[in-house]
Each structure stands twice: as C-alpha cells, then as structure tokens.
Write a protein that holds these residues in place. Structure first.
Motif, short mmCIF file in Angstrom:
data_model
loop_
_atom_site.label_atom_id
_atom_site.label_comp_id
_atom_site.label_asym_id
_atom_site.label_seq_id
_atom_site.Cartn_x
_atom_site.Cartn_y
_atom_site.Cartn_z
N ARG A 1 4.68 42.06 100.45
CA ARG A 1 4.13 42.11 99.09
C ARG A 1 2.79 41.38 99.02
NH1 ARG A 1 3.39 39.50 94.52
NH2 ARG A 1 4.06 37.52 95.40
N LEU A 2 2.72 40.21 99.64
CA LEU A 2 1.48 39.44 99.64
C LEU A 2 0.39 40.17 100.43
CD1 LEU A 2 2.98 35.89 100.24
CD2 LEU A 2 1.92 36.71 98.12
N MET A 3 0.78 40.82 101.52
CA MET A 3 -0.18 41.59 102.31
C MET A 3 -0.75 42.76 101.51
SD MET A 3 2.11 41.63 105.80
CE MET A 3 1.30 43.07 106.51
N ALA A 4 0.14 43.47 100.79
CA ALA A 4 -0.32 44.60 99.98
C ALA A 4 -1.28 44.13 98.89
CB ALA A 4 0.89 45.32 99.37
N ASP A 5 -0.96 42.99 98.29
CA ASP A 5 -1.83 42.47 97.24
C ASP A 5 -3.19 42.08 97.82
OD1 ASP A 5 -2.06 41.63 94.42
OD2 ASP A 5 -2.33 39.64 95.28
N GLU A 6 -3.18 41.45 98.99
CA GLU A 6 -4.44 41.07 99.66
C GLU A 6 -5.27 42.31 99.98
OE1 GLU A 6 -7.02 38.17 101.64
OE2 GLU A 6 -5.35 37.94 100.26
N ALA A 7 -4.61 43.34 100.50
CA ALA A 7 -5.32 44.56 100.88
C ALA A 7 -5.95 45.25 99.67
CB ALA A 7 -4.37 45.52 101.59
N ALA B 1 5.42 44.55 93.26
CA ALA B 1 4.89 43.71 92.18
C ALA B 1 3.65 42.98 92.67
CB ALA B 1 5.96 42.71 91.72
N SER B 2 2.54 43.69 92.68
CA SER B 2 1.28 43.16 93.21
C SER B 2 0.25 43.11 92.09
CB SER B 2 0.79 44.07 94.35
OG SER B 2 -0.59 43.91 94.56
N PRO B 3 -0.30 41.92 91.79
CA PRO B 3 -1.31 41.83 90.73
C PRO B 3 -2.50 42.76 90.96
CG PRO B 3 -0.54 39.65 91.31
CD PRO B 3 0.08 40.60 92.31
N ASN B 4 -2.97 42.88 92.21
CA ASN B 4 -4.13 43.73 92.47
C ASN B 4 -3.78 45.21 92.36
OD1 ASN B 4 -6.22 41.81 92.90
ND2 ASN B 4 -5.37 41.35 94.93
N ALA B 5 -2.56 45.59 92.74
CA ALA B 5 -2.13 46.98 92.56
C ALA B 5 -1.98 47.30 91.08
CB ALA B 5 -0.81 47.23 93.29
N MET B 6 -1.47 46.34 90.30
CA MET B 6 -1.35 46.53 88.86
C MET B 6 -2.72 46.62 88.20
SD MET B 6 1.88 43.94 88.31
CE MET B 6 1.98 44.08 86.53
N ALA B 7 -3.68 45.87 88.75
CA ALA B 7 -5.04 45.95 88.24
C ALA B 7 -5.64 47.33 88.49
CB ALA B 7 -5.91 44.87 88.89
N TYR B 8 -5.26 47.94 89.61
CA TYR B 8 -5.70 49.31 89.91
C TYR B 8 -5.15 50.28 88.87
CZ TYR B 8 -5.76 53.87 92.26
OH TYR B 8 -5.93 55.20 92.56
N THR B 9 -3.86 50.15 88.54
CA THR B 9 -3.25 50.99 87.52
C THR B 9 -3.95 50.79 86.18
OG1 THR B 9 -1.09 50.92 88.62
CG2 THR B 9 -1.10 51.51 86.29
N GLU B 10 -4.24 49.56 85.84
CA GLU B 10 -4.92 49.26 84.58
C GLU B 10 -6.30 49.91 84.55
OE1 GLU B 10 -5.28 47.23 80.79
OE2 GLU B 10 -3.60 47.72 82.09
N TRP B 11 -7.00 49.90 85.68
CA TRP B 11 -8.34 50.49 85.79
C TRP B 11 -8.25 52.00 85.55
CZ3 TRP B 11 -11.43 53.96 88.36
CH2 TRP B 11 -12.81 53.72 88.38
N VAL B 12 -7.26 52.66 86.17
CA VAL B 12 -7.11 54.11 86.01
C VAL B 12 -6.77 54.45 84.55
CG1 VAL B 12 -5.75 56.13 86.67
CG2 VAL B 12 -6.42 54.46 88.40
N LEU B 13 -5.91 53.65 83.93
CA LEU B 13 -5.56 53.91 82.53
C LEU B 13 -6.79 53.70 81.63
CD1 LEU B 13 -2.03 52.24 82.31
CD2 LEU B 13 -2.58 54.68 82.47
N ALA B 14 -7.66 52.77 82.01
CA ALA B 14 -8.90 52.57 81.24
C ALA B 14 -9.81 53.80 81.37
CB ALA B 14 -9.62 51.31 81.73
N VAL B 15 -9.80 54.42 82.55
CA VAL B 15 -10.57 55.65 82.76
C VAL B 15 -10.10 56.74 81.80
CG1 VAL B 15 -10.90 57.57 84.39
CG2 VAL B 15 -11.22 55.21 85.15
#
Length: 299
Positions: free
Chosen positions: A130-136, A182-196
């Motif tokens: 999970r931490l690796m995915a968030d870092e990536a 449950a990755s903050p950076n992956a969730m930020a990606y979802t938030e970015w797409v929803l903003a689009v």
C-alpha cells in the motif's frame, strides 16, 4: 573452470570504477535499467549486482534519488533505517523482479538488516505494498485541471499508463475495484478526474463510473504489459520472435477450417497489433463513447 555468474562480473566492474575514483562518494552508480542496457542482462541480474555492492557498503540507496556511491569508511555513520528508505528499496526490488519476488526476508537482505527490524517500521507486506503504491502515484503530479473534460480525461489516462509503465507490479496491486487500495495519492487521482468532469451534465454516479471505466481500460492493458514482460523473461523471446516461432501452428490451425474474415484482416500484413496502438485506439473510442453520453444527457 566454472564461469563467474554475470551479476558478480557486473558488480566487479562497478567496484573497480569506485575504487579507481572514476565514481566518487555521492556519485550515482548505474541504475538497474542502465546495467541491463550496458551489459545486456535481465533486470533481476542487475538487481543482484547492485545488492552485492550494497552488502559490501560501497553503495547506498538515497530515497527519491537512486543508488549512490557510499562515503568511504569512517566518513559517516551508517544510513538509518526509515519507513521511506524501506519503501523505496521495496519499489526498486518490485520494479526489477516483480511483486512475487518481494518478501520481507528478501527486502531485509537488500537493506542488509533483519526482517524483525523491518517490522518495526512496516507491519507486513500488505501495508508495504500500500505504501509503495502511494509512493508510485505521488512521483509525478498531474498538474492543473484542464478547462474541457476530454483533454482532462486523456491526460488522466496517459498519466496512469505512465505510472504502470514505471512500476509494472502496480497492475496487480491495484487490481480490485471493490477492494481499492487506501492510498492518499491514488485518491487524489480520483479527485482530479472528478474535477475534470465537474462541469459536465453527468450525474455523480455517471462521473464515478466514467472514472472507473477509464481506469479499468488502462489497467487491463497494464496487466497485459506485465504478462508480456514476464513471458519475455521466461522465454527469452520478443513478441515478434515468438510469433515467428509459432507461425507453423497458426498455419496448421487455419488449414483445418476456413477463417475468411480473419484472413481478410491479416492478409498481406494488413495490420500491425501492439499494446500501444491498442491503447491509443481504445482510449479515443472510450472518450467518443463518453462524449456521446454527455451529448445525450445534455439533450
């Protein structure tokens, strides 16, 4: 006399560069990818070569930077073990050898420590992944949200494909849609797409399904990329070489019964299939479908 394993030959060559002063303390040493290019070996062999140098104390892993020549004995204290250092080393190992090769015991060997020392920072492999995915997902920012939804979704798809290209194991790690990481950076990606999609007339459910449909498309090709790379490592054959080797089987299958429509498509080298052309075609057709849905919703 038994020949020396390739990874020891490579380690010896880099060791000579360090001891001769060609590579000074703090200088970057060849990355695993650079080693594969220079010596023509697999990523796993390159990883083993650098691991030898780490165990000898000649090189060290600097989070966010790469592998550097270590300071000479007496110049500095050993690099402390931190969660970030563990995550970066795990990323390097998974990138080189795949997610299945990553174990806490193996990672401890790479970091020249004990598995118990790792558990003081990370409770287990699940949390480590999970931490690796968030870092990536946090390596490269998406940038500002475009004014129009189509270039925004296109950028999102290409960004995600680049993440998977850098870290092929990610396709496995994030494979479940009903049990997302449950990755903050992956969730930020979802938030970015929803903003689009915020300015479109779609419902909230349609926006989320649009995001997940695009995500599933990119991830499906990333899984295919991962399988193709594994097949290349297992067989030693490129895709073209494999097709050439198996051409008699396809000819034999076609001789048993006619496939006129398939013959029409493939006749005279009429088309060339690659995962990259499939990505480009599929992305544009997916966006065309979303455009049609938006037009229908607007009407």
């Amino acid at each position: 006399m038994t020949p020396e394993p390739p990874y020891l030959t490579i380690a010896a060559a880099i060791r000579r560069r360090i001891r001769s002063g060609e590579l000074a303390p703090g200088d970057p040493v060849p990355s695993t990818r650079a080693v594969t290019r220079e010596w023509g070996v697999a990523m796993a062999t390159a990883t083993k070569a650098l691991a030898v140098l780490r165990r000898e104390g000649l090189v060290r892993v600097e989070p966010g930077v790469g592998t550097l020549v270590a300071a000479r004995s007496g110049d500095t204290r050993p690099e402390p073990l931190t969660r970030r250092r563990i995550v970066r080393a795990a990323l390097e190992l998974a990138d080189a050898e795949g997610l299945n090769a990553l174990t806490m015991r193996r990672l401890a060997t790479v970091l020249d420590t004990s598995a118990m020392a790792l558990y003081r920072h990370v409770p287990g492999k699940g949390e480590l992944v999970r931490l690796m995915a968030d870092e990536a997902c946090g390596e490269v920012p998406l940038g500002p949200v475009p004014a129009h939804w189509r270039p925004g979704l296109e950028r999102a798809a290409r960004w995600l494909r680049e993440v998977y290209a850098r870290h092929r194991w990610m396709a496995q790690a994030m494979a479940s849609f009903t049990r997302p990481v449950a990755s903050p950076n992956a969730m930020a990606y979802t938030e970015w797409v929803l903003a689009v999609l915020r300015g479109t007339p779609m419902t909230s459910s349609q926006k989320l399904h649009t995001h997940l449909t695009l995500f599933a498309f990119v991830q499906g090709l990333a899984l295919a990329d991962d399988l193709e790379e594994q097949a290349r490592l297992d067989t030693g054959l490129s895709g073209d070489e494999w097709m050439e080797q198996n051409e008699p089987r396809f000819d034999a299958a076609q001789s048993g019964r006619p496939y006129p429509l398939l013959d029409e498509v493939t006749r005279d080298g009429g088309f060339e299939l690659s995962l990259e052309t499939l990505f480009e075609f599929g992305l544009q057709r997916t966006l065309d479908g979303i455009a049609a849905m938006i037009d229908e919703t607007s009407g």
